[in-house]
Design a protein around this motif. Structure first.
Motif: not given
Length: 116
Positions: A8-12, A42-46, A53-56
């Protein structure tokens, strides 16, 4: 070995916050059951997107709206061949303009433009 599962996004976000607050990456990975590679991803995406999470992608899926110029081209097409079915227009759009649109979405677009 890691199992491919949805985190989940929250856990990330929580994992990244813990990492930012000085937790050891190994401890985070063990606590969350994730790989180091996932945490780095996750760090790179952030850092790139401001979210974990990457946008669609706008390139995925069918077109839902078409441009005014294309609507005018469709109007011209109908003036030449008034008995065309929507699926035939969808095929024309796909071949001539590389636009994939469902007949229902095309119908909605035509109605909104007053071209029905």
């Amino acid at each position: 070995t890691m199992v491919n599962r949805r985190i989940s996004k929250d856990l990330k976000e929580c994992a990244l916050r813990l990492w930012d607050h000085g937790w050891e990456l190994e401890d985070i990975c063990e606590a969350f059951g994730v790989s180091r590679r996932s945490c780095y991803r996750w760090r790179r995406i952030f850092e790139e997107h401001g979210a974990v999470e990457k946008p669609p992608s706008p390139l995925i899926g069918r077109t839902h709206t078409i441009t005014r110029a294309l609507l005018m081209a469709i109007q011209d097409l109908f003036s030449e061949e008034s008995d065309l079915y929507l699926d035939e227009v969808c095929t024309w759009l796909a071949f001539e303009h590389d636009i994939i649109i469902s007949p229902s979405a095309l119908s909605r677009n035509l109605e909104q433009a007053g071209l029905t």
